[in-house]
Scaffold this motif. Structure first.
Motif, short mmCIF file in Angstrom:
data_model
loop_
_atom_site.label_atom_id
_atom_site.label_comp_id
_atom_site.label_asym_id
_atom_site.label_seq_id
_atom_site.Cartn_x
_atom_site.Cartn_y
_atom_site.Cartn_z
N GLU A 74 0.83 -1.22 0.00
CA GLU A 74 0.00 0.00 0.00
C GLU A 74 0.86 1.26 0.00
O GLU A 74 2.02 1.24 0.38
N ASN A 75 0.25 2.38 -0.39
CA ASN A 75 1.00 3.64 -0.48
C ASN A 75 0.98 4.41 0.84
O ASN A 75 -0.06 4.52 1.49
N ILE A 76 2.15 4.96 1.16
CA ILE A 76 2.21 5.92 2.27
C ILE A 76 2.87 7.19 1.74
O ILE A 76 3.93 7.14 1.13
N VAL A 77 2.20 8.30 1.96
CA VAL A 77 2.76 9.59 1.55
C VAL A 77 3.50 10.19 2.74
O VAL A 77 2.98 10.22 3.86
N LEU A 78 4.75 10.62 2.51
CA LEU A 78 5.50 11.31 3.57
C LEU A 78 5.77 12.74 3.14
O LEU A 78 6.29 12.98 2.06
N ASP A 79 5.36 13.66 3.99
CA ASP A 79 5.59 15.08 3.76
C ASP A 79 6.80 15.41 4.61
O ASP A 79 6.72 15.40 5.84
N LEU A 80 7.95 15.64 3.98
CA LEU A 80 9.17 15.79 4.77
C LEU A 80 10.07 16.90 4.23
O LEU A 80 9.89 17.33 3.09
#
Ligand code: ARG
Length: 563
Positions: free
Chosen positions: A112-118
């Motif tokens: 599954e996809n995980i979006v990381l805002d970094l």
């Protein structure tokens, strides 16, 4: 092989009052290894059987038998288990040798996809310590998530929009010089920004108004404003890129705040449609009265200007649509906690069930001499210089300790950068940390160089022995190699804990333990001694290098084989 399962099965064969998986969950790891490899408290079963726990413990210790278990001891209400070291050790090492860098891979993520805002620095401003923390923590989390079979999307949400760019444009047009900015972009732009604020304080000629007007022009697509903004953005990105290259971090997207400029209206309309907007002093807000601790979320100012929260809302919807994320993580300092709570609460109010998949991953401050640095006042340390300084110090170290080392410069970079990353990740992220180059570059104690040095030492043993990877382990019996092997065995659990807590420090602390354990073993055993166990010792050394290298990779660090 699952060690706890072996014990649980052997207990279950004697007493059937509890199912195996519950027994397994009750098994503990004793504080001291002379109390056994694992320990089982008998209270639960004793209660069901209506006998005294110490009596049950002693009955169990006499009746349990398994080819993997060497002996059991009853101590009060506990049964302590001691494994058959050689057999189990052999299995552990074989597993690592077979799986190599796949050792510790988990399937939790199901692709599954995980979006990381970094990372997400603000353009025309220096890359701050906070952005460094976000970059390093976020990158490591992404690596850990990938190891858990998630597909990650690393997004650098650049702070490239907002009223400050109106101020900057006004300041540049008043006092700026193109040549100076071209030569030294961020410091020069910062100077202009600081000057704007100083002059605005004694505001006589409507400076603030001017700044506001320029932002309005920017929002309306005025060509002069836009081209200055574009130029500031490009110059800033070039500087940031140098830092990312040093750190070895890359991104899947640089869609920053400006990208959402034309995507906010849709969200505002949706809020309106759902009748969630209300007016307050001419501004449009979403009341969050159901979350008593939260102030209302400001969506539009009275002059119609949008805000940080408006853009974050637009970004959340866009990302949900585009990436169909299972989770979305915001790796941002704890000072923005309320902001993320508000954004999440608004998404919830809008009836979107995925609000629950939004996670703010906060972290504490990075201090220099116990103080936070403020860019407003112009107190900056240019991060790039700090990283270069760490590399230089590492280089001096090599010159003093190992002047004949090949690839000196490359290794100095790996060690210097690694020391900064490790210093950050070894503490739980919410702790504030003190940035001290001297401490972080030490070869002893809990530092990056210590881990890298242990790895290089293990590699050098393998080189000396002309070790080939086909070697097999027949198992070892001494306590030092046993403690080390048990630690290697824990690696998959460590990854799982790091994932559950979104906490890279779990991996960093673990790898310190592995290195300490390896070094104790190395101090007690002659690894290269020509006897029948040499092969098995080398196999353990090799397995240790696999786990150290993989752990360093997860932290975002490199592992030089010589240093
Ligand atoms: N640019 C912001 C700052 O420096 C951080 C952005 C964090 N991410 C977000 N989606 N708000 O404070």
């Amino acid at each position: 092989m699952n060690l706890k399962q072996i014990i649980a099965n052997s207990i279950h064969e004697v007493v059937t009052e509890l199912p195996v998986d519950i027994i397994q969950n009750l098994i503990e790891k004793p504080k001291y290894s002379h109390h056994g490899d694992f320990s089982f408290p008998t209270f639960e079963i004793a209660k069901r059987k209506k006998i005294a726990p110490p009596l049950l413990a002693s009955q169990l210790s006499e009746r349990i038998s398994s080819p993997w278990i060497e002996r059991c001891e009853a101590v009060g209400p506990y049964v302590n288990f001691f494994f058959h070291k050689q057999k189990v050790q052999q299995q552990i090492v074989q597993t690592v040798l077979e799986q190599q860098t796949n050792y510790g891979d988990l399937t939790i993520g199901n692709g599954e996809n995980i979006v990381l805002d970094l990372s997400s620095p603000n353009i025309a401003k220096p890359f701050s310590m906070g952005h460094l923390r976000s970059t390093v923590i976020g990158n490591s989390l992404a690596n850990i998530l990938e190891k858990c079979n998630f597909n990650t999307v690393r997004i650098n949400y650049l702070g490239d929009w907002g009223t400050q760019f109106g101020k900057l444009i006004a300041a540049y047009l008043k006092w700026g010089e193109q040549e100076k900015v071209e030569k030294n972009p961020i410091p020069e732009l910062l100077k202009l920004y600081v000057r704007f604020h100083q002059e605005a304080e004694k505001d006589t000629d409507g400076l603030v108004e001017e700044g506001r007007a320029w932002f309005k022009k920017l929002e309306d697509g005025d060509e002069e404003a836009l081209s200055l903004w574009r130029w500031f953005r490009e110059e800033s990105l070039l500087e940031f890129q140098r830092i990312y290259d040093l750190l070895g971090v890359s991104f899947d997207s640089y869609n920053g705040e400006a990208f959402y400029n034309d995507k906010m209206e849709a969200v505002v309309n949706l809020l309106q449609h759902k009748q969630l907007l209300s007016f307050s002093d001419g501004a449009q807000i979403v009341e969050l009265e159901e979350e008593p601790s939260l102030p209302p979320c400001l969506i539009k100012k009275s002059d119609g200007a949008t805000l940080y929260a408006t853009r974050d809302l637009a970004a959340a919807f866009y990302r949900k649509e585009k990436y169909q994320f299972a989770k979305t993580l915001y790796i941002v300092g704890q000072e923005q906690t309320v902001h993320f709570q508000q954004v999440k609460a608004v998404v919830k109010k809008m009836g979107e069930s995925w609000y629950n998949d939004m996670h703010h991953i906060p972290f504490g401050l990075l201090l220099k001499d116990g103080k936070k640095l403020s860019t407003r006042k112009g107190e900056i340390i240019l991060l790039e210089n700090v990283i270069q300084e760490a590399i230089q110090l590492a280089q001096n170290n090599i010159a003093a300790k190992n002047p004949s080392l090949p690839n000196k410069e490359k290794v100095a970079k790996q060690v210097g950068v690694g020391s900064i990353i490790f210093q950050d990740l070894k503490n739980f992220r919410l702790n504030s940390i003190e940035f001290s180059l001297e401490d972080m570059l030490k070869f002893e104690g809990e530092t990056g160089p210590y881990v890298q040095y242990t790895f290089a030492r293990a590699c050098s043993i393998l080189r000396k022995a002309s070790f080939s990877e086909e070697l097999v382990s027949h198992g070892l019996q001494d306590t030092f190699s046993w403690e080390l092997s048990k630690l290697l065995y824990e690696f998959p659990e460590v990854i799982e804990r790091a994932y559950i807590g979104f906490d890279p420090s779990v991996v960093a602390k673990y790898i310190i333990d592995v290195c300490q354990s390896f070094n104790s073993w190395y101090g007690h055993e002659k690894i290269l001694n020509e006897d029948h166990s040499k092969k098995s010792r080398l196999a353990l050394v090799y397995a240790t290098t696999v786990v150290i290298e993989e752990s360093l990779r997860l932290l975002g660090m490199e592992a030089p084989t010589e240093m």
